[in-house]
Enzyme design. Structure first.
Site, PDB file in Angstrom:
ATOM      1  N   GLY A  43     -55.748 -36.852  26.686  1.00 28.07           N
ATOM      2  CA  GLY A  43     -56.416 -35.844  25.857  1.00 28.07           C
ATOM      3  C   GLY A  43     -56.487 -36.258  24.399  1.00 28.07           C
ATOM      4  O   GLY A  43     -57.516 -36.095  23.736  1.00 28.07           O
ATOM      5  N   CYS A  44     -55.397 -36.802  23.886  1.00 28.37           N
ATOM      6  CA  CYS A  44     -55.355 -37.200  22.472  1.00 28.37           C
ATOM      7  C   CYS A  44     -56.311 -38.364  22.204  1.00 28.37           C
ATOM      8  O   CYS A  44     -56.925 -38.437  21.134  1.00 28.37           O
ATOM      9  CB  CYS A  44     -53.933 -37.562  22.061  1.00 28.37           C
ATOM     10  SG  CYS A  44     -52.798 -36.146  22.193  1.00 28.37           S
ATOM     11  N   THR A  45     -56.434 -39.255  23.165  1.00 27.51           N
ATOM     12  CA  THR A  45     -57.359 -40.378  23.015  1.00 27.51           C
ATOM     13  C   THR A  45     -58.798 -39.864  23.010  1.00 27.51           C
ATOM     14  O   THR A  45     -59.608 -40.272  22.169  1.00 27.51           O
ATOM     15  CB  THR A  45     -57.145 -41.410  24.144  1.00 27.51           C
ATOM     16  OG1 THR A  45     -55.800 -41.908  24.041  1.00 27.51           O
ATOM     17  CG2 THR A  45     -58.133 -42.548  24.034  1.00 27.51           C
TER      18      THR A  45
END
Length: 157
Positions: A43-45
């Site tokens: 998700g952060c990527t």
């Protein structure tokens, strides 16, 4: 979460290149400050890559984009290099900004309770005042949602 109209808490942290950066360095510019849990997670990527894809649109509006997590300076550097992230990533291992912006919360994952960063984005105006709070943002649409918001507030008279 901090409220709209609140003075944004200043902080001083290191970026992915080891430079010391303070929020107050950007007075006079609008700042998108996004908090995320961890470098190199799916998700952060996706969230970081969406900001990178839309980075020129933010620059055209003279908006500074800053991502903050607890990850180390080296982790941020590898993350930024791997995905060619053109914006500032700040390392906050002591949770100075994370707690100052009230995004360190109890989270539940598969029934397990732990403390962590709740994905949250703040838009800070040119005077250092919070003008928009976006709690629990979706990683895939966060950058576009902010750009859409910026379009509504920057319409010419």
């Amino acid at each position: 979460m901090l409220e709209v109209g609140t003075k944004a808490p200043d902080f001083t942290l290191q970026d992915q290149n080891g430079n010391t950066i303070s929020l107050s360095d950007f007075l006079g510019k609008k700042v998108v400050l996004y908090f995320y849990p961890r470098d190199n997670t799916p998700g952060c990527t996706r969230q970081a890559c969406a900001f990178a894809t839309n980075y020129d649109a933010f620059r055209e509006k003279d908006v500074v984009v800053i991502g903050i997590s607890k990850d180390s300076v080296m982790s941020h550097l590898r993350f930024a290099q791997k995905y060619e992230l053109p914006f500032i990533l700040l390392s906050d291992p002591e949770r100075q900004a994370i707690e100052g912006y009230d995004v360190w919360k109890e989270k539940k994952n598969y029934g397990k309770v732990s403390m962590g960063v709740v994905r949250t984005t703040y838009v800070i105006d040119e005077n250092g005042v919070i003008e928009k709070v976006m709690p629990k943002v979706k990683p895939d649409t966060n950058a576009e949602d902010i750009l859409a918001y910026l379009e509504t507030v920057s319409k010419p008279e």
